[in-house]
Design a protein around this motif. Sequence first.
Motif, PDB file in Angstrom:
ATOM      1  N   GLN A  35       0.809  -1.200   0.000  1.00 54.72           N
ATOM      2  CA  GLN A  35       0.000   0.000   0.000  1.00 54.72           C
ATOM      3  C   GLN A  35       0.853   1.265   0.000  1.00 54.72           C
ATOM      4  O   GLN A  35       0.397   2.325  -0.392  1.00 54.72           O
ATOM      5  CB  GLN A  35      -0.931  -0.008   1.216  1.00 54.72           C
ATOM      6  N   GLY A 176       1.271  -7.476  -1.234  1.00 54.35           N
ATOM      7  CA  GLY A 176      -0.185  -7.561  -1.273  1.00 54.35           C
ATOM      8  C   GLY A 176      -0.686  -8.773  -2.019  1.00 54.35           C
ATOM      9  O   GLY A 176      -1.705  -8.712  -2.708  1.00 54.35           O
ATOM     10  N   ALA A 197      -4.796  -4.923  -1.619  1.00 51.85           N
ATOM     11  CA  ALA A 197      -3.677  -4.180  -1.030  1.00 51.85           C
ATOM     12  C   ALA A 197      -2.572  -3.905  -2.030  1.00 51.85           C
ATOM     13  O   ALA A 197      -1.672  -3.115  -1.756  1.00 51.85           O
ATOM     14  CB  ALA A 197      -3.111  -4.957   0.166  1.00 51.85           C
ATOM     15  N   SER A 198      -2.633  -4.548  -3.193  1.00 49.37           N
ATOM     16  CA  SER A 198      -1.564  -4.407  -4.178  1.00 49.37           C
ATOM     17  C   SER A 198      -1.876  -3.307  -5.180  1.00 49.37           C
ATOM     18  O   SER A 198      -3.021  -3.170  -5.618  1.00 49.37           O
ATOM     19  CB  SER A 198      -1.352  -5.726  -4.926  1.00 49.37           C
TER      20      SER A 198
END
Length: 268
Positions: A35, A176, A197-198
């Motif tokens: 993130q 992520g 999250a990536s």
Amino acid sequence: MNKTNLLLKLLALFGMISLLSSSWVGNGVGLVSAQDESGGGIAPLADNGSSLYYYVDGQRVNLTPSLDWVSVKFASMDVEEQDSVTGKFSATVAPLAGAREITHLGLTLLPLQDGLGVKNLIQGVNAMRGSSDDFQQVNPVYDYDDVEMVVSDEFVAAFPSEMSMAQIEAINFAHGVELLEPIMAQENTFVLRVTAASPLDALAMANLYQESGNVLYSAPNFVRLSSQDIEPSQEKPNPIGPMYTPNDYYYGGDQWYLNNTGQYGDWM
């Protein structure tokens, strides 16, 4: 003096933790939160198309984007909202009525406007990616021989045999990525999934893993479509998928090789 000594000890401790973290993961991949690498949303494609490639047997293979379809995962399941969202990007995609579903991946193939070139396609994909409230995923569909390939949120990576699961999990967490399942009879080889999250899609993440030097190989888990299966005139309840699915309980999860299309290279 005591406070100074305490501060020096703390700095030394943090330096040791940083050194251990770096050596734990290996060369080429740092323990940086995924993130922290992005301001939100999926990173745009390179304007000149230079990011459209993947690796086969360690060799870089360029991908040709289809000018018929773009693959999306809508943020909303409501059809009226999807229709409204599609209308916002009418310079790139045709109306939702001509769309096709890939139900087991939660993806929708949207038809592209006639006469759209690769440059305009990439610009349109990037504009749609920038609308994270409307789309969770936006990817080109790729032409390959007589079929078209769709990028899912999954990729396959094989790690060196000496790498521990703790090291593998550290690499995945830093980017992520989550581990879905091991590939049977292949040591340290896994199906991985890119999470929210990536900042990267599965294609870019597979390339990142390959280029990091931390894996033996890495490639997107492409879904291949027969061109006749996505024609609007086809009257099939679910036109995307294998021609026949056995009723064997273990077929879907464990016997992946029975639906082998050479998706990870000629060696398969």
